[in-house]
Enzyme design. Structure first.
Site, PDB file in Angstrom:
ATOM      1  N   HIS A  84       0.859  -1.196   0.000  1.00 13.74           N
ATOM      2  CA  HIS A  84       0.000   0.000   0.000  1.00 13.74           C
ATOM      3  C   HIS A  84       0.898   1.250   0.000  1.00 13.74           C
ATOM      4  CE1 HIS A  84      -3.113   2.807   1.099  1.00 13.74           C
ATOM      5  NE2 HIS A  84      -3.965   1.903   1.540  1.00 13.74           N
ATOM      6  N   GLU A 104      -0.454   1.341  -5.721  1.00 22.82           N
ATOM      7  CA  GLU A 104      -0.215   0.146  -4.935  1.00 22.82           C
ATOM      8  C   GLU A 104      -0.106  -1.095  -5.821  1.00 22.82           C
ATOM      9  OE1 GLU A 104      -3.255   0.133  -1.853  1.00 22.82           O
ATOM     10  OE2 GLU A 104      -3.488   2.307  -2.157  1.00 22.82           O
TER      11      GLU A 104
END
Length: 300
Positions: free
Chosen positions: A170, A273
């Site tokens: 992330h 991401e």
């Protein structure tokens, strides 16, 4: 384990050392090939990477991030595992899984032949994790620091039956101005727009951010790039083991609602991401493994 004991076992003279970071969490500091990096053993998370010759970090790290047991650190490259997003079974388990807010183990450090430094962190199943997710596993993060930052997330199935998972790095990137930033490499790809009820749409041209954005791009292949006009650089993202990517920016209202973000941080951060998310679900056979990798560098 204290920073002193970790240094006694893992330090590399003049190149890698462990310090007591904010909240007393042990942090690994690295200098290699003219680049610098910081890695939190808590959460198995790269927090900072400044390539050689760069004045600005490639990664964004919130000034208001939490540094405490049971808390996720806002910024850097958090690990979402073994599910990405909300609990897929609706059992009230934490969003983005359970590994980004607990201590990992430092397994090894080494200098590679080309001068890069590699750090291996790991996490295994315990009685506590099996209460959340009843699988036997070994999860390892290998971070290699040189002119580029390479992150490999390796899932090993230690059980007698296959299991499925979704996951992601992330990663928060530091940018100069969200209004003059675009993501390249997703042109023509379909995406799930989570800000529009999960409707499926088609990306036309580069991705630009003009409001709160949360999209899962599917069928992703090849490198991605963040073109940052304000800082005069392009960040290259090369990945493997992934057929999806997520683009996220909280924008004004959501950033203001987050206690671990400054109100204006949405202007200088963008998450692109590397994931197995949405329909991109991974099956790991008994005794097998899956490797998700991302390499971040300044494009030539």
């Amino acid at each position: 384990m204290t920073a002193e004991r970790l240094n006694a076992e893992f330090a590399i003279a003049g190149r890698l050392w462990v310090v007591d970071g904010k909240g007393g969490l042990p942090m690994i500091e690295i200098e290699a090939c003219g680049s610098r990096a910081s890695i939190s053993i808590h959460a198995g998370q790269v927090l900072s990477f400044r390539p050689a010759g760069q004045d600005e970090d490639l990664l964004f790290l919130s000034d208001k991030a939490y540094y405490a047991a049971g808390k996720a650190i806002k910024g850097g490259a958090p690990v979402c595992w073994p599910w990405f997003g909300p609990d897929p079974e609706g059992k009230g388990r934490p969003g983005h899984g359970f590994v980004r807010n607990r201590p990992w183990t430092l397994r090894s450090t080494q200098t590679l032949a080309d001068g890069r430094i590699r750090v291996r962190l790991g996490l295994c199943d315990t009685e506590e994790t099996r209460a959340l997710w009843p699988q036997a596993f070994d999860l390892e993060l290998a971070a290699t620091v040189g002119e580029a930052l390479e992150i490999a997330l390796v899932t090993r199935n230690k059980g007698a039956e296959p299991f499925s998972l979704s996951q992601g790095l992330h990663t928060y990137f530091r940018i100069g101005d969200i209004g003059s930033t675009e993501v390249l490499g997703l042109e023509g790809r379909g995406y799930i727009d989570k800000m529009d009820g999960g409707s499926e749409k088609l990306q036309r041209g580069p991705v630009t951010i003009v409001g709160e954005t949360d999209r899962i791009y599917t069928g992703v292949a090849g490198d991605l790039a963040i073109r940052d006009t304000a800082l005069g650089r392009t960040i290259r993202i090369a990945s493997s083991g992934s057929a999806s990517a997520v683009v996220w920016n909280p924008w004004i209202a959501t950033a203001a609602s987050m206690a671990d973000l400054n109100d204006d941080d949405w202007k200088v951060m963008l998450c692109v991401e590397t994931t197995n998310a949405g329909p991109d679900v991974i099956q790991v056979p008994a005794g097998g493994e899956h490797r998700l990798t991302a390499t971040y560098s300044i494009a030539d």
